[in-house]
Motif scaffolding. Structure first.
Motif, PDB file in Angstrom:
ATOM      1  N   ASP A   1       0.575  -1.247   0.253  1.00 14.23           N
ATOM      2  CA  ASP A   1      -0.603   0.087  -0.044  1.00 14.23           C
ATOM      3  C   ASP A   1       1.014   1.450  -0.020  1.00 14.23           C
ATOM      4  O   ASP A   1       0.484   2.166  -0.642  1.00 14.23           O
ATOM      5  CB  ASP A   1      -1.437  -0.104   0.974  1.00 14.23           C
ATOM      6  CG  ASP A   1      -1.763  -1.645   1.220  1.00 14.23           C
ATOM      7  OD1 ASP A   1      -2.673  -1.319   2.018  1.00 14.23           O
ATOM      8  OD2 ASP A   1      -0.921  -1.985   1.407  1.00 14.23           O
ATOM      9  N   GLN A   2       1.700   1.055   0.811  1.00 13.25           N
ATOM     10  CA  GLN A   2       2.505   2.436   0.776  1.00 13.25           C
ATOM     11  C   GLN A   2       3.589   2.593  -0.649  1.00 13.25           C
ATOM     12  O   GLN A   2       3.855   3.019  -0.804  1.00 13.25           O
ATOM     13  CB  GLN A   2       3.775   2.612   2.182  1.00 13.25           C
ATOM     14  CG  GLN A   2       3.390   2.240   3.378  1.00 13.25           C
ATOM     15  CD  GLN A   2       4.238   2.359   4.400  1.00 13.25           C
ATOM     16  OE1 GLN A   2       4.884   1.095   4.419  1.00 13.25           O
ATOM     17  NE2 GLN A   2       3.844   2.644   5.557  1.00 13.25           N
ATOM     18  N   ALA A   3       4.085   1.777  -0.997  1.00 16.96           N
ATOM     19  CA  ALA A   3       4.454   1.598  -1.951  1.00 16.96           C
ATOM     20  C   ALA A   3       3.766   2.104  -3.322  1.00 16.96           C
ATOM     21  O   ALA A   3       4.583   2.608  -4.091  1.00 16.96           O
ATOM     22  CB  ALA A   3       5.270   0.090  -2.543  1.00 16.96           C
ATOM     23  N   ILE A   4       2.413   1.428  -3.596  1.00 14.07           N
ATOM     24  CA  ILE A   4       1.691   2.501  -5.087  1.00 14.07           C
ATOM     25  C   ILE A   4       1.272   3.474  -4.076  1.00 14.07           C
ATOM     26  O   ILE A   4       1.767   4.263  -5.255  1.00 14.07           O
ATOM     27  CB  ILE A   4       0.384   0.958  -4.896  1.00 14.07           C
ATOM     28  CG1 ILE A   4       0.565   0.193  -4.958  1.00 14.07           C
ATOM     29  CG2 ILE A   4      -0.549   2.355  -5.091  1.00 14.07           C
ATOM     30  CD1 ILE A   4      -0.787  -0.634  -4.885  1.00 14.07           C
ATOM     31  N   ASP A   5       0.959   4.366  -3.204  1.00 14.99           N
ATOM     32  CA  ASP A   5       0.667   5.057  -2.516  1.00 14.99           C
ATOM     33  C   ASP A   5       2.352   6.406  -3.085  1.00 14.99           C
ATOM     34  O   ASP A   5       1.549   6.912  -3.679  1.00 14.99           O
ATOM     35  CB  ASP A   5       0.938   5.101  -1.203  1.00 14.99           C
ATOM     36  CG  ASP A   5      -0.512   6.566  -1.147  1.00 14.99           C
ATOM     37  OD1 ASP A   5      -1.232   6.567  -1.536  1.00 14.99           O
ATOM     38  OD2 ASP A   5      -0.196   7.368   0.146  1.00 14.99           O
ATOM     39  N   LEU A   6       3.099   5.786  -3.096  1.00 11.65           N
ATOM     40  CA  LEU A   6       4.368   6.664  -3.429  1.00 11.65           C
ATOM     41  C   LEU A   6       4.540   6.819  -4.763  1.00 11.65           C
ATOM     42  O   LEU A   6       4.742   7.856  -5.631  1.00 11.65           O
ATOM     43  CB  LEU A   6       5.873   6.146  -2.705  1.00 11.65           C
ATOM     44  CG  LEU A   6       6.350   6.150  -1.270  1.00 11.65           C
ATOM     45  CD1 LEU A   6       7.440   6.101  -1.341  1.00 11.65           C
ATOM     46  CD2 LEU A   6       7.144   7.904  -2.075  1.00 11.65           C
ATOM     47  N   LEU A   7       4.163   5.558  -5.742  1.00 12.20           N
ATOM     48  CA  LEU A   7       4.604   6.222  -6.653  1.00 12.20           C
ATOM     49  C   LEU A   7       3.456   6.975  -7.919  1.00 12.20           C
ATOM     50  O   LEU A   7       3.582   7.385  -8.264  1.00 12.20           O
ATOM     51  CB  LEU A   7       3.544   4.570  -7.688  1.00 12.20           C
ATOM     52  CG  LEU A   7       5.190   3.619  -7.571  1.00 12.20           C
ATOM     53  CD1 LEU A   7       5.126   1.845  -8.150  1.00 12.20           C
ATOM     54  CD2 LEU A   7       6.203   3.643  -8.892  1.00 12.20           C
ATOM     55  N   ILE A   8       2.344   6.851  -7.189  1.00 13.77           N
ATOM     56  CA  ILE A   8       0.860   7.299  -7.946  1.00 13.77           C
ATOM     57  C   ILE A   8       1.224   9.068  -7.225  1.00 13.77           C
ATOM     58  O   ILE A   8       1.045   9.416  -8.209  1.00 13.77           O
ATOM     59  CB  ILE A   8      -0.471   7.041  -6.808  1.00 13.77           C
ATOM     60  CG1 ILE A   8      -0.563   5.762  -7.484  1.00 13.77           C
ATOM     61  CG2 ILE A   8      -1.300   8.366  -7.871  1.00 13.77           C
ATOM     62  CD1 ILE A   8      -1.329   5.057  -6.758  1.00 13.77           C
ATOM     63  N   GLN A   9       1.916   8.959  -6.087  1.00 18.02           N
ATOM     64  CA  GLN A   9       2.659  10.677  -5.695  1.00 18.02           C
ATOM     65  C   GLN A   9       3.564  11.121  -6.863  1.00 18.02           C
ATOM     66  O   GLN A   9       3.877  12.203  -6.864  1.00 18.02           O
ATOM     67  CB  GLN A   9       2.581  10.989  -4.333  1.00 18.02           C
ATOM     68  CG  GLN A   9       1.484  10.343  -3.935  1.00 18.02           C
ATOM     69  CD  GLN A   9       1.305  10.823  -1.986  1.00 18.02           C
ATOM     70  OE1 GLN A   9       1.595  12.029  -1.531  1.00 18.02           O
ATOM     71  NE2 GLN A   9       0.963   9.613  -1.111  1.00 18.02           N
ATOM     72  N   ASP A  10       4.256  10.421  -7.728  1.00 19.37           N
ATOM     73  CA  ASP A  10       5.573  10.817  -7.969  1.00 19.37           C
ATOM     74  C   ASP A  10       4.595  11.613  -9.221  1.00 19.37           C
ATOM     75  O   ASP A  10       3.845  10.905  -9.926  1.00 19.37           O
ATOM     76  CB  ASP A  10       6.507   9.265  -8.791  1.00 19.37           C
ATOM     77  CG  ASP A  10       8.068   9.819  -9.038  1.00 19.37           C
ATOM     78  OD1 ASP A  10       8.433   9.989  -8.317  1.00 19.37           O
ATOM     79  OD2 ASP A  10       7.338   9.942 -10.579  1.00 19.37           O
TER      80      ASP A  10
END
Lengths: 245, 160
Positions: A112-121
């Motif tokens: 979840d954290q990884a996807i969140d970070l990716l989408i915010q990039d």
């Protein structure tokens, strides 16, 4: 016309070809057997040497994983997740994914954290302008697959609209078939369907396409299985060959 | 793993069939050896079969895939080679019907497969769909289109 292909009767395998084939198969099988024994020996040696490293408490890419999550939009990548739901390995399938991963610290994060970070990039977010994120989830444990599916959908819903992503669980057969093709399993699931309808495409060719293009090719055959964000793309310049087969 | 005797029996039984499938797909006679060896090596390490029909269908699928793999290899994609029909037909028939064979070879590969499996091997549409792992409707479409194209190539004469 009676038996239109009767001329096939005249095509035979020569005795020499049969003999050579038998010799080759027998010899090659023996070689394979020796190779297997040799490979097992090497593997045992490697295991002995690497045991102290593997048994250390720090996390490494060799940690066993319990699930795999693939993300495809144009960057194509797979996250390997351990029992604690942490990412222990990331596999990239194209240059775009490689660049993306190099600049982000995603290992040891939860999915979840990884996807969140990716989408915010910003660079990753730019792909959503004309793309859709395909998420594939695989685990030997069906409950785990479903749980991850729910969690990832929930996580994506907070950041994206329903048309911008599509999640599906992947079966073992598809997962196993995707590995030798060097294609992420989520993408391969769609590629396999296309090839089922039109074998004039090659896996290699299709794996270069974005998810929107792949769904555009699939749409005439399976209109009901196309995610809402990709519907109506067929014939809009999304790479259809137009061979109609 | 199969015994030498089992492999030898399979080669005796199916060699001609594999050769015919190679004829449908390969552009050069010299490529056949590679495909042949590959197919029977896979057979040697292959699964258990329910019966002879299952074994035959498996070998057809593996042969078609082996031809496809061979043709899509890097080298084959870079080098354009000519068909050598005469090399395949060891003993030309007195009343040879090569016109039909040439026409079949001009079809797309998926059309060639369905025409061969239906008209030569005698498989039904559903069976062809199972062998090629394709939808029945797809096979119907391929068959229909193949017959139309063959009719055109054969100067309006029906293929059947």
């Amino acid at each position: 016309m009676n038996r239109p292909l009767r001329d096939f009767d005249h095509i035979h395998a020569s005795e020499q070809l049969k003999k050579e084939t038998l010799t080759y198969v027998i010899q090659h099988r023996k070689k394979t057997k020796y190779k297997a024994v040799f490979a097992i020996g090497i593997a045992m040696l490697c295991l002995l040497i690497s045991y102290p490293i593997l048994s250390s408490p720090s996390k490494s890419i060799n940690d066993p994983y319990v699930a795999v999550v693939s993300l495809d939009i144009n960057p194509s990548m797979e996250f390997y997740i351990d029992k604690q739901d942490q990412i222990v390995e990331i596999k990239t399938y194209n240059e775009e994914a490689k660049e993306m991963i190099q600049s982000l610290e995603l290992q040891q994060l939860t999915i979840d954290q990884a996807i969140d970070l990716l989408i915010q990039d910003e660079r990753y977010a730019a792909y959503f302008e004309d793309g859709m994120l395909e998420v594939g989830i695989y685990s030997d444990d069906d409950k785990k697959s479903e749980e991850l599916n729910q969690r990832i959908q929930q996580c994506l819903s907070t950041r994206l609209t329903r048309n911008q992503f599509h999640c599906s669980t992947i079966d073992k057969e598809t997962r196993d078939a995707a590995i030798p093709q060097h294609t992420s399993m989520g993408k391969y699931r769609v590629i396999e369907k296309i090839i089922g309808y039109d074998s004039s495409y090659t896996i290699e060719e299709l794996s270069q396409y974005s998810m929107v293009t792949l769904y555009a090719i699939l749409e005439p055959y399976e209109p009901n299985s196309i995610p809402p964000g990709c519907r109506g793309m067929h014939g809009k310049g999304h790479g259809h060959k137009g061979n109609g087969s | 793993m199969r015994t030498e005797e089992e492999i030898q029996n399979a080669i005796e039984l199916y060699a001609d069939m594999v050769r015919k499938i190679c004829f449908l797909h390969m552009k050069q006679n010299c490529d056949v050896d590679d495909v042949f060896q590959n197919v029977f090596l896979k057979y040697a390490n292959g699964p258990e079969f329910r019966d002879a029909e299952h074994e035959k269908a498996w070998l057809i699928r593996v042969s078609i895939n082996a031809c496809k793999d061979h043709l899509t290899s890097w080298f084959r994609r870079k080098v354009e080679l000519n068909n050598e029909l005469e090399q395949f037909i060891a003993t030309p028939s007195q009343e040879t019907n090569s016109e039909v064979l040439y026409a079949v070879l001009k079809l797309k590969k998926q059309y060639r497969n369905v025409i061969y499996l239906h008209y030569y091997e005698g498989y039904k549409i559903q069976e062809i769909a199972d062998i090629l792992q394709r939808n029945v409707n797809t096979i119907h479409t391929w068959m229909k289109r193949a017959k139309i194209q063959l009719k055109e190539m054969l100067g309006g004469e029906d293929f059947e």
